[in-house]
Design a protein around this motif. Structure first.
Motif, PDB file in Angstrom:
ATOM      1  N   GLY A 267       5.276 -29.405 -30.273  1.00  0.00           N
ATOM      2  CA  GLY A 267       4.443 -29.900 -31.365  1.00  0.00           C
ATOM      3  C   GLY A 267       3.629 -28.773 -31.960  1.00  0.00           C
ATOM      4  N   GLU A 268       3.229 -28.949 -33.199  1.00  0.00           N
ATOM      5  CA  GLU A 268       2.559 -27.881 -33.940  1.00  0.00           C
ATOM      6  C   GLU A 268       1.183 -27.530 -33.390  1.00  0.00           C
ATOM      7  N   GLU A 269       0.587 -28.412 -32.581  1.00  0.00           N
ATOM      8  CA  GLU A 269      -0.737 -28.119 -32.026  1.00  0.00           C
ATOM      9  C   GLU A 269      -0.664 -27.273 -30.759  1.00  0.00           C
ATOM     10  N   TYR A 270       0.549 -26.960 -30.303  1.00  0.00           N
ATOM     11  CA  TYR A 270       0.728 -26.186 -29.076  1.00  0.00           C
ATOM     12  C   TYR A 270       1.139 -24.749 -29.392  1.00  0.00           C
ATOM     13  N   LEU A 271       0.498 -23.819 -28.720  1.00  0.00           N
ATOM     14  CA  LEU A 271       0.908 -22.418 -28.751  1.00  0.00           C
ATOM     15  C   LEU A 271       1.676 -22.160 -27.461  1.00  0.00           C
ATOM     16  N   VAL A 272       2.990 -21.965 -27.584  1.00  0.00           N
ATOM     17  CA  VAL A 272       3.844 -21.836 -26.405  1.00  0.00           C
ATOM     18  C   VAL A 272       3.870 -20.397 -25.930  1.00  0.00           C
ATOM     19  N   GLU A 273       3.693 -20.218 -24.631  1.00  0.00           N
ATOM     20  CA  GLU A 273       3.713 -18.892 -24.020  1.00  0.00           C
ATOM     21  C   GLU A 273       5.033 -18.698 -23.271  1.00  0.00           C
ATOM     22  N   TRP A 295      -4.168 -26.230 -28.605  1.00  0.00           N
ATOM     23  CA  TRP A 295      -5.279 -25.582 -29.289  1.00  0.00           C
ATOM     24  C   TRP A 295      -6.463 -26.515 -29.564  1.00  0.00           C
ATOM     25  N   PRO A 296      -6.269 -27.746 -30.042  1.00  0.00           N
ATOM     26  CA  PRO A 296      -7.428 -28.600 -30.383  1.00  0.00           C
ATOM     27  C   PRO A 296      -8.325 -28.927 -29.192  1.00  0.00           C
ATOM     28  N   THR A 297      -7.731 -29.105 -27.994  1.00  0.00           N
ATOM     29  CA  THR A 297      -8.516 -29.504 -26.826  1.00  0.00           C
ATOM     30  C   THR A 297      -8.857 -28.335 -25.909  1.00  0.00           C
ATOM     31  N   LYS A 298      -8.313 -27.139 -26.231  1.00  0.00           N
ATOM     32  CA  LYS A 298      -8.504 -25.947 -25.381  1.00  0.00           C
ATOM     33  C   LYS A 298      -7.988 -26.187 -23.966  1.00  0.00           C
ATOM     34  N   LYS A 299      -6.960 -27.023 -23.823  1.00  0.00           N
ATOM     35  CA  LYS A 299      -6.316 -27.260 -22.537  1.00  0.00           C
ATOM     36  C   LYS A 299      -4.928 -26.645 -22.533  1.00  0.00           C
ATOM     37  N   SER A 300      -4.532 -26.141 -21.376  1.00  0.00           N
ATOM     38  CA  SER A 300      -3.189 -25.609 -21.197  1.00  0.00           C
ATOM     39  C   SER A 300      -2.379 -26.539 -20.316  1.00  0.00           C
ATOM     40  N   CYS A 301      -1.085 -26.438 -20.442  1.00  0.00           N
ATOM     41  CA  CYS A 301      -0.213 -27.231 -19.581  1.00  0.00           C
ATOM     42  C   CYS A 301       0.859 -26.318 -18.999  1.00  0.00           C
TER      43      CYS A 301
END
Length: 324
Positions: A267-273, A295-301
């Motif tokens: 999804g567009e709100e995720y910056l994938v590493e 990015w919006p919640t400053k949480k990583s998964c």
């Protein structure tokens, strides 16, 4: 990189550091040999199925490239040096069953620039050079050229029965990505206006002729099944996305034999590493695992995919708050 009972933290400007894999306590700098203290040792070693570790390091001032061969416990088996005449950034390399590939992007250096990154300049009239080195005695066997380009990362290389060499990488048409990275590292990110990279299969035929095959879509941080290092592989795993968005937001594999793409969009709100391939025991497939920042919640998964069915989405996902 796991080495014996430790893990090694790697960077390309000097020696590795040994760490405890459970506590991450640093044991100290790895000294392969008294004469190699502090010598460059890249962050992209290649490990063969038998555990043999290959690596390189570029001495930027002299243009000499150091080649290392270690056993699975990190003991130095052989070291050599190759004259490259190259003084710009060299981040990655490849091996086949018989050869080492030193792939020199189309870069030059501005010695008057204020930082290492700013020194790197794209040389639009300078071919990408491939040096083919014998794995047994570290001698230069041949040199080949491709049209000008830049690459950070490569996936794999192998040789056909007739001696044809094939390798893949994430190819940029220029060095504009470096401007974006400089902005991020200085705390002043700018709107993305760089060129993007895509998967390219490079071929050096037995008669020396070269060609490039491009695969659709964006790609970075290529990975393969680790057991295929230096051998023929069919799938390349990477992160991906689209040029219209601010960052890469999907993961995928591309079958270089068929062109088929297996992709999952976070999804567009995720910056994938970067994601990595972890093989299961007894050749029972693999996992594809990595992190993504919401990015919006400053949480990583941390997400776990089945490597042969990425489009099905994560099998498991762990959410956590990113450090501030």
């Amino acid at each position: 990189m796991p080495v014996g009972d430790d893990i090694w933290a790697l960077w390309e400007a000097g020696s590795a550091h040994s760490m405890n894999p459970e506590t991450l306590e640093t044991h100290g700098r790895v000294t392969l040999d008294d004469g190699l203290k502090g010598m460059p040792f890249s962050a992209h070693p290649k490990v063969e199925a038998d555990g043999t570790i290959w690596n390189f390091g570029l001495d930027y001032s002299s243009g000499k490239i150091i080649i290392y061969r270690l056993n699975s416990m990190g003991k130095l088996l052989k070291v050599g040096m190759v004259e490259s005449g190259y003084h710009a950034m060299l981040h990655d390399f490849l091996i086949t069953s018989k050869h080492i590939l030193l792939i020199l992007p189309s870069l030059s250096v501005d010695p008057e620039a204020s930082s290492f990154m700013k020194q790197q300049k794209f040389a639009k009239d300078q071919a990408m050079k491939v040096m083919v080195i014998d794995k047994n005695d570290f001698t230069l066997k041949s040199t080949h050229e491709f049209p000008p380009c830049f690459l950070f990362h490569f996936g794999n290389a192998w040789e056909d029965k007739d001696g044809t060499i094939r390798f893949d990488g994430c190819r940029y048409p220029d060095l504009k990505i470096m401007d974006v990275l400089q902005g991020v590292m200085s705390g002043h990110p700018r709107e993305l206006r760089q060129s993007f990279s895509q998967t390219v299969l490079f071929t050096i035929a037995a008669n020396g002729q070269t060609k490039q095959d491009f695969f659709d879509g964006l790609s970075e941080f290529p990975r393969i099944y680790p057991s295929k290092t230096g051998l023929k592989n069919s799938k390349i795993f990477s992160i991906s996305g689209s040029e219209q968005h601010k960052w890469l937001h999907s993961v995928r594999s591309v079958n270089i034999d068929t062109g088929k793409i297996d992709e999952f969009n976070y999804g567009e709100e995720y910056l994938v590493e970067e994601h990595i391939v972890v093989e299961k025991p007894q050749n029972k497939g693999a996992w594809f695992i990595g992190t993504a920042l919401h990015w919006p919640t400053k949480k990583s998964c941390v997400s776990l995919f089945g490597a042969e069915n990425i489009a099905a989405g994560p099998i498991a996902c762990l959410l956590y708050t990113s450090p501030s």
